[in-house]
Design an enzyme around this catalytic site. Structure first.
Site, PDB file in Angstrom:
ATOM      1  N   GLU A  89       0.773  -1.232   0.000  1.00 55.24           N
ATOM      2  CA  GLU A  89       0.000   0.000   0.000  1.00 55.24           C
ATOM      3  C   GLU A  89       0.814   1.297   0.000  1.00 55.24           C
ATOM      4  OE1 GLU A  89      -3.385   0.306  -0.174  1.00 55.24           O
ATOM      5  OE2 GLU A  89      -3.461  -1.845  -0.485  1.00 55.24           O
ATOM      6  N   SER A 458     -46.939 -34.276  37.031  1.00 56.59           N
ATOM      7  CA  SER A 458     -46.566 -34.714  38.378  1.00 56.59           C
ATOM      8  C   SER A 458     -45.272 -34.112  38.887  1.00 56.59           C
ATOM      9  CB  SER A 458     -46.449 -36.241  38.419  1.00 56.59           C
ATOM     10  OG  SER A 458     -47.732 -36.815  38.431  1.00 56.59           O
TER      11      SER A 458
END
Length: 801
Positions: A89, A458
């Site tokens: 770059e 239950s």
């Protein structure tokens, strides 16, 4: 003369006036174009960063972010990454003052030739200025702003500061920003350990992340990487030997496709909490550090046990016709399943394509691998042979697991239609150590552990017996198990609870009634202590749903979430102290400042003695009762099964000394699970598999039992009569009592003779307690008005779903 003088003056000053006018116009235009933000803000600038969720072992279990980013300092950026970046770059980064005039000259000539603006001359500083302060639009105004910003940035910040800001800011594709997050995303490790080929690949991606991503275009990514390596050699950053070796390496990338890696339902609960309390901005941008209560080991075992258990249950419904590629016009040889892709989330099943099937097996393809599944893998499908079950092009699932005999077996599998949930709470704190709200979060994000209201059957009975214990009754007290008719509204038919077996035992102890989940005795106990008192007891345990004072409440006729039931049972295992479940231990911001710290929130639900007496009764459920299949683990366990009528909901909630584990199984719509689908049949096996893993890890041992509090005694009692046991008793149980409430009379021939009679003869010999009746018809006067008749009780006590 005067006219000539004015003319001469005009000729003399005209250029000056024209110049001034043009300068003012240009100045005005330039002032409109140039709007420089305060570059000093860059010193405190913090780009959006990832919020991380961590488990109790410190591992990252989830990440949330708009921009997936992890900030690092200059010293954490390796030189190889810096050199790769400069070569790709801005090779003269450390030599220029932010504007590279040599590159600008070449770029300007290209702009003139192509009549468009190029970005090829931008330095790292210019790119940073554009990324932080400007928009990506290509206009002369932005270019001018960029130049001025670049100069200011170079004045106020060092080169290393600019480089660090740049490598923390820029995008690398796939929602990943910054070199640290990119390194972890593409290679599975941090930037510190980047190799030369890896650094060159990342540097090459920056120019066009979508195009140069190795996941999108591996050829373009390799070509771009090799170009960066060549530029590094040209700049003298590496030798030609290093370049050649790096260019000869393959592009090896490893991607994690999920930000949440474990406990997707759990992490979604935390995400929703963070969004509610801190807002989307802090959640997705400010990099919160969240220490959760999740134990990755327990979560892994819970998810595996639930998924395996649901597939096992689903096999009862038969083998469904799978998707067929040939019918869709897809070549089975060329098909690529998403689960085969690099970075696909892990799964406990393999997706395979059938290439051919015969009587002896089926040849399948998984990615590039081929193998044959034996005929035994199809046995459960009830097909005559594999060729009758599948055909070429079928997409099937394959699972490998240990069978009940401890041997590994391969089975054809299918995604189940049935759903389930698991919650694991830590006793004594309320910390949610594991939570799974369904078979697969990707197919259904509905969290059944927290959001699903289901009838509990239950599994609610312990609350009834706890209310009785608090009133001074004991496990050795007896109730009459005989036909019962309850009138609530004279205008409606009476409610007649029945035991599942449609049989009655006569006089039974509370201990036996709970262990074997007898409905009628439980309803009689509820009538004795009062349904409203039972509701009040349930409230103290942590059940928050609307409970109506009908006698059917004793059999779990209301709806509740698995998380609430886990909290209620955990209170029993925690010495009568209930703890509000919590998911988050601590929240810090990105700077390490603590924003929130959570600690256990204890509240007394019942006395330690009452809790232990009930806990010991529930140990009997595992040792001798409906959960007896868990007794083979030979561990200190307690719990209770639960099933609703028509087998629409199946539960088992069990306790170890350290943890409470709630398991629910059912359909999202109220639909039967099929015959033989009680809690003991479908939910209990999931619990057992989790506890087996816990046992292997030493989280539950034979020697670490529940601790009895002071004031509680253990006495050997004849379970059938409730009298103190003698050597002649055949069913001796060690029952727990608050000291002073234990039975003193010894068992003899007469009590045994009574319990051996048919139940209809025992009624005359039953001695009712104060406030109790042994009549076969009872009228309830304080229940709410009935809108419809109460349903009949079914297996394990639940009303129809």
């Amino acid at each position: 003369m005067r006219a000539r003088r004015w003319a001469a003056l005009a000729v003399l000053f005209l250029p000056v006036l024209l110049t001034a006018g043009l300068g003012a116009g240009a100045g005005y235009a330039l002032s409109r174009a140039i709007r420089i933000p305060k570059v000093s803000e860059l010193a405190t600038y913090r780009p959006d960063i990832i919020t991380e969720l961590r488990g109790v072992d410190g591992s990252v279990i989830a990440r949330f972010a708009i921009e997936r980013r992890m900030l690092i300092e200059r010293r954490e950026i390796p030189d190889v990454m810096v050199k790769a970046l400069l070569a790709a770059e801005d090779a003269r980064f450390y030599d220029h003052s932010g504007i590279d005039l040599i590159r600008i000259g070449g770029a300007a000539l290209r702009d003139i030739a192509t009549r468009r603006m190029s970005q090829g001359a931008s330095t790292l500083t210019q790119q940073l200025a554009r990324a932080v302060f400007l928009t990506p639009e290509k206009t002369w105004a932005r270019k001018i702003n960029e130049v001025f910003l670049t100069v200011e940035i170079e004045k106020q910040f060092s080169k290393d500061q600019i480089l660090t800001l740049y490598l923390n800011k820029i995008p690398f594709g796939h929602g990943t920003y910054g070199v640290e997050a990119a390194s972890r995303w593409y290679f599975g490790h941090g930037a510190k350990t980047l190799s030369l080929p890896e650094a060159a690949l990342l540097a090459g991606i920056i120019q066009r992340p979508a195009y140069y991503s190795p996941f999108n275009n591996v050829v373009a990514a390799k070509n771009r990487r090799d170009l960066v390596l060549r530029r590094m050699a040209e700049e003298g950053f590496i030798t030609d030997t290093q370049r050649t070796a790096a260019q000869g390496s393959t592009v090896d990338v490893i991607r994690s496709s999920r930000e949440t890696t474990l406990g997707l339902y759990f992490c979604e609960e935390v995400r929703q909490y963070l969004e509610k309390e801190y807002g989307e901005g802090d959640l997705y941008r400010e990099g919160l550090r969240v220490d959760t209560t999740l134990d990755p080991r327990l979560e892994t075992w819970a998810e595996e046990a639930l998924r395996r258990g649901l597939r096992r249950i689903d096999r009862r419904s038969g083998f469904r016709k799978p998707r067929n590629l040939v019918a869709e016009g897809i070549d089975p040889e060329k098909y690529r399943d998403p689960s085969w892709m690099e970075g696909a989330p892990p799964s406990d099943t393999l997706t395979a394509v059938v290439i051919q099937a015969s009587k002896t097996g089926a040849e399948v393809r998984v990615g590039t691998k081929r193998f044959t599944i034996p005929a035994a893998a199809f046995r459960w499908t009830r097909a005559e042979n594999p060729s009758k079950a599948v055909q070429r092009g079928d997409v099937i699932q394959i699972e490998t697991s240990m069978n009940d005999a401890g041997k590994e077996e391969t089975l054809v599998a299918q995604d189940p239609h049935v759903e389930g949930a698991v919650v694991i709470l830590e006793n004594g704190t309320g910390a949610v150590r594991a939570l799974s709200g369904g078979y697969d979060f990707t197919r259904s994000k509905f969290d059944r552990a927290v959001q699903a209201l289901r009838q509990v059957g239950s599994a609610f009975k312990p609350a009834v017996y706890l209310a009785a214990i608090e009133q001074g009754f004991t496990p050795a007290d007896t109730a009459l198990d005989a036909p019962l008719s309850i009138v609530i509204d004279p205008k409606q038919p009476p409610w007649e609870p029945q035991n599942y077996e449609r049989k009655y035992m006569g006089i039974v102890t509370y201990q036996y009634a709970l262990e074997h989940s007898l409905n009628v005795p439980t309803v009689r106990v509820d009538l004795l202590v009062g349904t409203k008192r039972v509701i009040e007891t349930a409230r103290r345990l942590g059940i928050r749903q609307n409970l109506l004072a009908y006698p059917s409440l004793a059999l779990g006729s209301f709806e509740v979430t698995p998380l609430e039931m886990a909290q209620a049972y955990s209170a029993i295992a925690s010495g009568g102290i209930t703890y509000k479940p919590y998911f988050v231990e601590r929240i810090r911001n990105a700077d390490g400042v603590t924003l929130e710290q959570n600690t256990p929130d204890p509240k007394e639900a019942t006395s330690p003695a009452s809790a232990y007496v009930l806990l010991n009764m529930m140990k009997g459920v595992v040792a001798r009762g409906t959960a007896g299949s868990a007794a083979r683990l030979k561990l200190p366990l307690a719990g209770k099964t639960g099933t609703t009528n028509d087998f629409t909901d199946a539960w088992f909630i069990g306790m170890t000394p350290r943890h409470t584990i709630a398991v629910w199984v059912g359909h999202d719509a109220k639909k039967t699970l099929g015959p033989k689908s009680a809690g003991a049949d479908v939910a209990l096996p999931i619990f057992i598999r989790i506890v087996e893993k816990m046992k292997e890890a030493g989280l539950v041992t034979e020697t670490e039992d529940f601790e009895a509090p002071q004031g509680v005694v253990l006495v050997a009692v004849d379970e059938s009569t409730g009298y103190r046991a003698t050597p002649s008793c055949s069913r001796v149980v060690l029952m727990a009592f608050a000291n002073g409430t234990q039975p003193t009379d010894l068992c003899g021939d007469q009590p045994h003779a009574v319990t051996s009679l048919p139940q209809y003869l025992q009624r005359a010999m039953y001695s009712p307690k104060r406030g109790e009746t042994k009549a076969d018809e009872v009228t309830v006067t304080d229940a709410p008005k009935l809108a419809a008749p109460l349903p009949k009780a079914g297996k394990d006590g639940g009303p129809p779903g």
